[in-house]
Design a protein around this motif. Sequence first.
Motif, PDB file in Angstrom:
ATOM      1  N   GLU A 263      29.683  34.154  34.273  1.00  0.00           N
ATOM      2  CA  GLU A 263      30.938  33.613  33.776  1.00  0.00           C
ATOM      3  C   GLU A 263      32.089  34.131  34.642  1.00  0.00           C
ATOM      4  OE1 GLU A 263      33.471  33.221  29.620  1.00  0.00           O
ATOM      5  OE2 GLU A 263      31.850  34.664  29.813  1.00  0.00           O
ATOM      6  N   ARG A 264      33.007  33.224  35.007  1.00  0.00           N
ATOM      7  CA  ARG A 264      34.074  33.568  35.943  1.00  0.00           C
ATOM      8  C   ARG A 264      34.886  34.771  35.474  1.00  0.00           C
ATOM      9  NH1 ARG A 264      37.137  30.552  39.565  1.00  0.00           N
ATOM     10  NH2 ARG A 264      35.218  29.408  39.991  1.00  0.00           N
ATOM     11  N   ASP A 265      35.210  34.830  34.186  1.00  0.00           N
ATOM     12  CA  ASP A 265      35.973  35.969  33.661  1.00  0.00           C
ATOM     13  C   ASP A 265      35.275  37.290  33.964  1.00  0.00           C
ATOM     14  OD1 ASP A 265      38.124  34.639  32.715  1.00  0.00           O
ATOM     15  OD2 ASP A 265      37.563  34.690  30.601  1.00  0.00           O
ATOM     16  N   LEU A 266      33.964  37.323  33.732  1.00  0.00           N
ATOM     17  CA  LEU A 266      33.214  38.555  33.942  1.00  0.00           C
ATOM     18  C   LEU A 266      33.169  38.922  35.421  1.00  0.00           C
ATOM     19  CD1 LEU A 266      30.203  38.047  31.507  1.00  0.00           C
ATOM     20  CD2 LEU A 266      32.309  39.305  31.108  1.00  0.00           C
ATOM     21  N   LEU A 267      32.999  37.903  36.268  1.00  0.00           N
ATOM     22  CA  LEU A 267      32.959  38.143  37.707  1.00  0.00           C
ATOM     23  C   LEU A 267      34.305  38.671  38.205  1.00  0.00           C
ATOM     24  CD1 LEU A 267      30.813  37.834  39.905  1.00  0.00           C
ATOM     25  CD2 LEU A 267      31.745  35.570  40.401  1.00  0.00           C
ATOM     26  N   GLU A 268      35.384  38.063  37.717  1.00  0.00           N
ATOM     27  CA  GLU A 268      36.713  38.520  38.109  1.00  0.00           C
ATOM     28  C   GLU A 268      37.001  39.913  37.562  1.00  0.00           C
ATOM     29  OE1 GLU A 268      39.566  35.570  37.010  1.00  0.00           O
ATOM     30  OE2 GLU A 268      38.850  34.118  38.496  1.00  0.00           O
ATOM     31  N   ASP A 269      36.545  40.188  36.335  1.00  0.00           N
ATOM     32  CA  ASP A 269      36.737  41.526  35.772  1.00  0.00           C
ATOM     33  C   ASP A 269      36.041  42.586  36.630  1.00  0.00           C
ATOM     34  OD1 ASP A 269      38.267  40.592  33.702  1.00  0.00           O
ATOM     35  OD2 ASP A 269      36.655  40.632  32.209  1.00  0.00           O
ATOM     36  N   ARG A 270      34.848  42.272  37.098  1.00  0.00           N
ATOM     37  CA  ARG A 270      34.129  43.212  37.966  1.00  0.00           C
ATOM     38  C   ARG A 270      34.903  43.464  39.249  1.00  0.00           C
ATOM     39  NH1 ARG A 270      28.288  41.906  39.533  1.00  0.00           N
ATOM     40  NH2 ARG A 270      28.512  44.014  40.373  1.00  0.00           N
ATOM     41  N   ALA A 271      35.495  42.400  39.798  1.00  0.00           N
ATOM     42  CA  ALA A 271      36.272  42.542  41.036  1.00  0.00           C
ATOM     43  C   ALA A 271      37.502  43.418  40.800  1.00  0.00           C
ATOM     44  CB  ALA A 271      36.677  41.170  41.554  1.00  0.00           C
ATOM     45  N   VAL A 272      38.192  43.165  39.697  1.00  0.00           N
ATOM     46  CA  VAL A 272      39.381  43.955  39.371  1.00  0.00           C
ATOM     47  C   VAL A 272      39.014  45.416  39.132  1.00  0.00           C
ATOM     48  CG1 VAL A 272      41.197  44.314  37.658  1.00  0.00           C
ATOM     49  CG2 VAL A 272      40.707  42.004  38.484  1.00  0.00           C
ATOM     50  N   ASP A 273      37.927  45.642  38.408  1.00  0.00           N
ATOM     51  CA  ASP A 273      37.485  47.011  38.144  1.00  0.00           C
ATOM     52  C   ASP A 273      37.144  47.753  39.436  1.00  0.00           C
ATOM     53  OD1 ASP A 273      37.788  46.599  35.448  1.00  0.00           O
ATOM     54  OD2 ASP A 273      35.658  46.232  35.060  1.00  0.00           O
ATOM     55  N   ALA A 274      36.715  47.005  40.449  1.00  0.00           N
ATOM     56  CA  ALA A 274      36.380  47.620  41.738  1.00  0.00           C
ATOM     57  C   ALA A 274      37.607  47.873  42.596  1.00  0.00           C
ATOM     58  CB  ALA A 274      35.389  46.736  42.490  1.00  0.00           C
ATOM     59  N   GLY A 275      38.794  47.425  42.125  1.00  0.00           N
ATOM     60  CA  GLY A 275      40.024  47.658  42.875  1.00  0.00           C
ATOM     61  C   GLY A 275      40.425  46.520  43.784  1.00  0.00           C
ATOM     62  N   LEU A 276      39.867  45.329  43.546  1.00  0.00           N
ATOM     63  CA  LEU A 276      40.215  44.165  44.352  1.00  0.00           C
ATOM     64  C   LEU A 276      41.326  43.364  43.689  1.00  0.00           C
ATOM     65  CD1 LEU A 276      36.600  42.964  45.241  1.00  0.00           C
ATOM     66  CD2 LEU A 276      38.074  44.505  46.550  1.00  0.00           C
ATOM     67  N   HIS A 277      42.014  42.565  44.471  1.00  0.00           N
ATOM     68  CA  HIS A 277      43.075  41.691  43.977  1.00  0.00           C
ATOM     69  C   HIS A 277      42.479  40.298  43.809  1.00  0.00           C
ATOM     70  CE1 HIS A 277      47.406  40.105  44.111  1.00  0.00           C
ATOM     71  NE2 HIS A 277      46.638  39.041  44.064  1.00  0.00           N
ATOM     72  N   VAL A 278      42.405  39.806  42.585  1.00  0.00           N
ATOM     73  CA  VAL A 278      41.878  38.463  42.334  1.00  0.00           C
ATOM     74  C   VAL A 278      43.015  37.462  42.428  1.00  0.00           C
ATOM     75  CG1 VAL A 278      40.799  36.936  40.644  1.00  0.00           C
ATOM     76  CG2 VAL A 278      39.965  39.277  40.927  1.00  0.00           C
ATOM     77  N   SER A 279      42.859  36.509  43.325  1.00  0.00           N
ATOM     78  CA  SER A 279      43.904  35.513  43.570  1.00  0.00           C
ATOM     79  C   SER A 279      43.455  34.151  43.069  1.00  0.00           C
ATOM     80  CB  SER A 279      44.210  35.446  45.069  1.00  0.00           C
ATOM     81  OG  SER A 279      45.167  34.450  45.345  1.00  0.00           O
ATOM     82  N   THR A 280      44.369  33.425  42.445  1.00  0.00           N
ATOM     83  CA  THR A 280      44.032  32.082  41.941  1.00  0.00           C
ATOM     84  C   THR A 280      44.168  31.021  43.017  1.00  0.00           C
ATOM     85  OG1 THR A 280      46.311  31.797  41.175  1.00  0.00           O
ATOM     86  CG2 THR A 280      44.710  32.672  39.591  1.00  0.00           C
ATOM     87  N   SER A 281      44.785  31.358  44.139  1.00  0.00           N
ATOM     88  CA  SER A 281      44.955  30.411  45.242  1.00  0.00           C
ATOM     89  C   SER A 281      44.500  31.062  46.540  1.00  0.00           C
ATOM     90  CB  SER A 281      46.418  29.977  45.363  1.00  0.00           C
ATOM     91  OG  SER A 281      47.251  31.103  45.609  1.00  0.00           O
ATOM     92  N   LEU A 282      44.416  30.278  47.591  1.00  0.00           N
ATOM     93  CA  LEU A 282      43.977  30.794  48.881  1.00  0.00           C
ATOM     94  C   LEU A 282      45.086  30.631  49.909  1.00  0.00           C
ATOM     95  CD1 LEU A 282      40.461  30.706  50.299  1.00  0.00           C
ATOM     96  CD2 LEU A 282      42.335  30.088  51.833  1.00  0.00           C
ATOM     97  N   SER A 283      45.374  31.697  50.630  1.00  0.00           N
ATOM     98  CA  SER A 283      46.408  31.671  51.655  1.00  0.00           C
ATOM     99  C   SER A 283      45.901  32.397  52.893  1.00  0.00           C
ATOM    100  CB  SER A 283      47.678  32.355  51.141  1.00  0.00           C
ATOM    101  OG  SER A 283      47.485  33.757  51.046  1.00  0.00           O
ATOM    102  N   ARG A 284      46.763  32.529  53.887  1.00  0.00           N
ATOM    103  CA  ARG A 284      46.379  33.247  55.102  1.00  0.00           C
ATOM    104  C   ARG A 284      46.138  34.732  54.835  1.00  0.00           C
ATOM    105  NH1 ARG A 284      47.222  29.919  59.471  1.00  0.00           N
ATOM    106  NH2 ARG A 284      48.622  28.141  59.086  1.00  0.00           N
ATOM    107  N   LEU A 285      46.621  35.222  53.687  1.00  0.00           N
ATOM    108  CA  LEU A 285      46.451  36.629  53.342  1.00  0.00           C
ATOM    109  C   LEU A 285      45.158  36.903  52.586  1.00  0.00           C
ATOM    110  CD1 LEU A 285      50.097  37.483  52.179  1.00  0.00           C
ATOM    111  CD2 LEU A 285      49.052  37.914  54.414  1.00  0.00           C
ATOM    112  N   THR A 286      44.441  35.843  52.194  1.00  0.00           N
ATOM    113  CA  THR A 286      43.210  36.012  51.430  1.00  0.00           C
ATOM    114  C   THR A 286      42.151  36.699  52.281  1.00  0.00           C
ATOM    115  OG1 THR A 286      43.709  34.017  50.174  1.00  0.00           O
ATOM    116  CG2 THR A 286      41.452  34.846  50.053  1.00  0.00           C
TER     117      THR A 286
END
Length: 330
Positions: A263-286
Motif C-alpha cells: 500500500e502506497r501509504d505504508l511504502l511512503e511511511d517507510r521512506a519517511v522513517d528512513a529519512g527520505l523526502h517523499v515528493s508528490t511531483s517530479l522535478s530536476r531535484l528529484t
Amino acid sequence: MLEDPTTTASSPAAWPAAYPQGYAVVDVETTGLARDDRIISAAVYRLDALGEVEDHWYTLVNPERDPGPVWIHGLTSEALEGAPLFADIAEEFAARLDGRVLVAHNAVFDWQMIAREYARAERQAPVRQRLCTIALSKELGLPLPNHKLATLAAHFGVVQRRAHHALDDARVLAEAFRPSLRAAAAGSVRLPLQECLPLTEWRDTAVPRIGRQPGGTGGYRPTSWRPSRKRPACPYPNPGRYEESGRLKQGMRVAFSGDTSTERDLLEDRAVDAGLHVSTSLSRLTSLLVTNDPDSGTSKVLKARQYGTPVVDEAAFGQLLEDVEPATEG
C-alpha cells in the motif's frame, strides 16, 4: 571437455556452504493490495537445499469479506464461502514454512500479507528470512525486459498455465528458481536474503464481510485512493541524485508512480522513517523515481526520462531502504 557449471554447482560438494538448507516457494492471492486486504488462496512448494521439489500444498482461504478483483484471480464469494479461515490453516501453513527461507516474486508483498494474517490470528509465522526472485534475477544479471513472473518463466522455458492461480504461480516460480539458484551457486553469488520481521499485534478496521458490498453492486471497491496526507518537512538537505548500485542517503527526494504491491501509504511511511523526502511531483531535484512500470507514459515517467532521473522498481527500492546512509553532519 568443459563441465557445465550448472551441473557442477548442483553437486553438494560444490555447493556454497553458506546457502540455506531449504526453501519454501510461496504465492498468495489476495482481495487487494492494501493493508486491510486478506489472503484468499495460498500455495507452498517446499524445496531442498539444491532447489529440488520435495512436495507442494494449496488451499483456499475464506477472507470474511468481498473477494476483490475476481477478474484477476477468478475466486468468487461462492467459491470462498465454504473455505477454511486463515486461523484454521495457520498451523499447516506454518509447518510448511518452518526452518526455510521464504521465496516469492516481489517477496516483500507476500511476506507482509502472511505476517498480517498471522498477527490477526495472534500467532507468528516461523520465517526468519526471505528471498525475492526479482532481486536474485538482478544479482545474476539476467537479460530480462521487465520483472514480471511470466517474463522470468519464459527466460527459463517454464510454461505458465494459469496466471494468478496461487498453485500454478508457485509451481512456475519453483521451476524458475531452481536454475536461478544453481546459476548463483556456480558463480558463488551472495543470495539477496532479507530479514523477516513479524508483526506482534494487529487491529483490523471494519471491512465488509464476504459477499455483496453495501450500497453497491457487489463488485470490488478499489483501495488505492487515499486522501492527501500532510507530512512533516524532511529535516535533512537534499544530497542529490541516487547513483546506480549505490546507497540511498537521508534527505534524498523520492517520487512514486503507478500501482505498488505494498500500500502506497505504508511504502511512503517507510521512506519517511528512513529519512527520505517523499515528493508528490517530479522535478530536476528529484533523487529517484520508484515505479513498477518504467515503460508507462505517466507524466512522472516521462519527466524522469527528460531529466535523467534514476528509476527503480518497488522491489529494488525495498532493498535500498534496508541500508540508507545517514545524512552528512554540518
